[in-house]
Design an enzyme around this catalytic site. Sequence first.
Site, PDB file in Angstrom:
ATOM      1  N   GLU A 164       0.811  -1.223   0.000  1.00  0.00           N
ATOM      2  CA  GLU A 164       0.000   0.000   0.000  1.00  0.00           C
ATOM      3  C   GLU A 164       0.844   1.272   0.000  1.00  0.00           C
ATOM      4  O   GLU A 164       0.712   2.123   0.878  1.00  0.00           O
ATOM      5  CB  GLU A 164      -0.973  -0.032   1.191  1.00  0.00           C
ATOM      6  N   GLU A 183      -5.602 -10.799  -1.714  1.00  0.00           N
ATOM      7  CA  GLU A 183      -6.527 -10.596  -0.585  1.00  0.00           C
ATOM      8  C   GLU A 183      -7.970 -10.507  -1.055  1.00  0.00           C
ATOM      9  O   GLU A 183      -8.761  -9.696  -0.545  1.00  0.00           O
ATOM     10  CB  GLU A 183      -6.154  -9.308   0.184  1.00  0.00           C
TER      11      GLU A 183
HETATM   12  C1  XIL Z   1      -6.415  -6.312   7.761  1.00  0.00           C
HETATM   13  C2  XIL Z   1      -6.774  -7.463   8.655  1.00  0.00           C
HETATM   14  O1  XIL Z   1      -7.627  -8.329   7.959  1.00  0.00           O
HETATM   15  C3  XIL Z   1      -7.447  -6.970   9.914  1.00  0.00           C
HETATM   16  O2  XIL Z   1      -7.601  -8.025  10.841  1.00  0.00           O
HETATM   17  C4  XIL Z   1      -6.619  -5.864  10.561  1.00  0.00           C
HETATM   18  O3  XIL Z   1      -7.329  -5.333  11.650  1.00  0.00           O
HETATM   19  C5  XIL Z   1      -6.307  -4.797   9.568  1.00  0.00           C
HETATM   20  O4  XIL Z   1      -5.655  -5.350   8.449  1.00  0.00           O
HETATM   21  N1  XIL Z   1      -4.826  -4.741   3.196  1.00  0.00           N
HETATM   22  C6  XIL Z   1      -3.831  -5.502   3.762  1.00  0.00           C
HETATM   23  C7  XIL Z   1      -4.141  -6.384   4.895  1.00  0.00           C
HETATM   24  O5  XIL Z   1      -2.716  -5.529   3.225  1.00  0.00           O
HETATM   25  O6  XIL Z   1      -3.034  -6.547   5.733  1.00  0.00           O
HETATM   26  C8  XIL Z   1      -5.307  -5.864   5.683  1.00  0.00           C
HETATM   27  O7  XIL Z   1      -5.633  -6.806   6.701  1.00  0.00           O
HETATM   28  C9  XIL Z   1      -6.481  -5.627   4.765  1.00  0.00           C
HETATM   29  C10 XIL Z   1      -6.145  -4.598   3.738  1.00  0.00           C
END
Ligand code: XIL
Length: 777
Positions: free
Chosen positions: A338, A448
């Site tokens: 990100e 994801e």
């Molecule tokens: C999220 C997790 O799913 C949650 O449990 C946590 O509170 C916040 O992070 N992008 C990413 C992930 O790269 O690491 C994130 O995961 C979701 C968005």
Amino acid sequence: MYQMKLKRMVSGVLATALVLSGISIMPYTTSADVLLVDNTFEINYDGWTHRGDLTSVVATPEAARDSARGMLVSNRLSPDDGSYSEKGFYLDGGKAYDYSVWVRHDEAADENFNLRLRYYSEEKDEYTTVPLVEKSVASGEWTELATSYTAPSGTINLTLILTTDTTADFCFDDVKVVGKKAYDPYSVSAGGNVGLKDVYAKYFRFGTCMPKNAVNDSVRTGIVLREFNSVTCENEMKPDNTVNRGACSNNNVAVTLSDAASILDFCIRNNIAVRGHTFVWYSQTPDVIFKQGFNSNGAYVSASDMDQRLESYIKNMFDAIKTQYSQLNLYAYDVCNELFLNDGGGMRPADNSNWVRVYGNDSFVLKAFEYARKYAPANCKLYINDYNEYMDAKTNDIYNMAMKVKEQGNIDGIGMQAHLDTSYPNGPAFRKALDKFLSTGLDVQVTELDITNTTAEDYQDIVSTVLDADKTSQDRVTALVVWGTTDSTSWRSGQNPLLFDGSGNKKGAYNSVFGLVPSSDYGDGNNPNDGSGPYVPPEPIKPDENGYYFHTTFEDGLEDWSARGDASVSSVSTQKFMDSKSASVSDRSDTWHGIARSLSTNPFEPGTAFSFSAMAMYETGEATETFKLTLQYTGSDGEDHYDEVATAEAKAGKWVQLKNTSFTIPEGAMSLVLYVETVDTMSEFYVDEIIGAVDGTVVKYEGGDEPDFMLGDIIEDSDNEVNAKDLVALAKYNVKLETFDARQMKAANVYSEDDVVDSKDLVKLAKFVAKLINTLD
Ligand code: XIL
């Protein structure tokens, strides 16, 4: 002389709702109970980690009890520092277990050791810690801490904690927990055996993310084991969870794998590959790593100090993984996550990212990839990962940065997070970004995926898009990871974004993804195409010189065999057909409870015939009992089937051979399990010498206990009747065209007034086959 009635074997009732996973992970003891935990630290840290920021827990030869390595615990600042391991995957509340751990210390005075158990009650929402063993241990002597204990039922996340009453160094080794199995490898996949990992094996890994509490949850572990061959720690490998704040000094960023340990242990033991996530991120990263003295009140450090910190963090993470979990298949890592603003405005600004604040530009990205390349294991692919990646301007930002890093040769792929919403983006819009990323020449992973308020069509649209992109790019999409298992445990719970509902049931979205690949294209989820090159089907397994593909003698334990149903199975020396051991099958509460192993389609390919043989025996029970060798499989109709391979009637105390020299694995069969059961009894029984071999292989025994036989049934087929085939064999024997083994000699000696096999036997057998006489007795 033992004889068998000329009687066709009765087919039994095929009772069972159980199905298999094809995964067998549990080691077993030679006692009737199962060895649920067996931590020897020979290769990995088996889920054990340090308690206390500065406490060091390392596997070393000096700490070994009677093997190559044991655990040395040192640098304890308080008596409460020590080592712990979360065993929620292996142990449940409400079950009695025998706990044992061996400890040693070299202090002059006796040292008081404490083995404790912590568990979590969901009902009360509280953790409780109870003492298991408190024992005074003399210097320099390995001493066992052992006890039996049952945690309250309904409690989870059973965690072992080992400390002493002082801060002295100590060693521990051989942690064992014995009891009734918490987890049945043949029952995790009730409702279907083939998972997405198998469906997509020829294309890419199919993965999910797991938080560490999922390891304690059999609904979620059941889904993961059946469906997925890639796991990303949901939070446990992020900087917030891995930077060991209390141990950072100078410009060294100390790390810990404490939060990830139980997930990594789970993945290793179940052959699941891991995506590392993540090193450089504006979020979930402790501020102190950017501050002088690692102090939150300190000023921001210089870029050159930060270089050292960044390098040490990446190096320490890869080192820790290699040292503690050398068997882990860490196949990809999100080096940067990100980096960009949502609207395509380039890098996040300084007030949004401490990385940009400290460096003032994007040089930390190049540095991070440089260090990652320097320390990553060779097979670990390095990724840039981002969300809203399908929005044109952001697609470009990611593309440009990937190309910049690619010039230095330090990046392997682009991760598309794919946090989507229903109908947005649609397949073609997602494809546009995917193709742009593929045009870099790098790999792509969907890292994801979730779709808020999804319909079945949404998933079908996106996953078919990804599948097609993989096909047209020569396998450069190497993983598709969904962000979670069940809707209720998703980070976007409430918006039902995943493939399974809160109870773990497959949703329409799941079925639509499953249905995209024809069953003829399914592969081996344990050996998927993960982009290390075009998919190479595994080398066909070759039989040995006897024609055997497998030959389990139970001399060295259970090998691939394990319990089916409630049975307890173990390798024992109290009974044997040959050599010194067999496997006992006890505690059966239904006829189908027995001993089972999965058969891989390599070499046991559907549509092909094989020869199977197993020796079986029971000691006490009915006057006769019927053993059955059964093949369980999922048919092309999606239903579970239970086909008879062979049956044999046995008398108490006599070994019988279950055999079928030519059994064809049904066309289209998947998830094969071979097992031995009995037809209508639940007696304890024994098996020995189980063999799977090339079609037509006749398994004969010259040694061993005397196998049972049926008078006149000379030929080694599974018809269990005396007929013309036996007569022809005996005729050939008489003219020396055939030789017989010991069992055949007995079966052929139908003229029992003498003890030789000759023309008198031939005449009598001919009369019997021609129905001129009614009995051979
Ligand atoms: C999220 C997790 O799913 C949650 O449990 C946590 O509170 C916040 O992070 N992008 C990413 C992930 O790269 O690491 C994130 O995961 C979701 C968005």
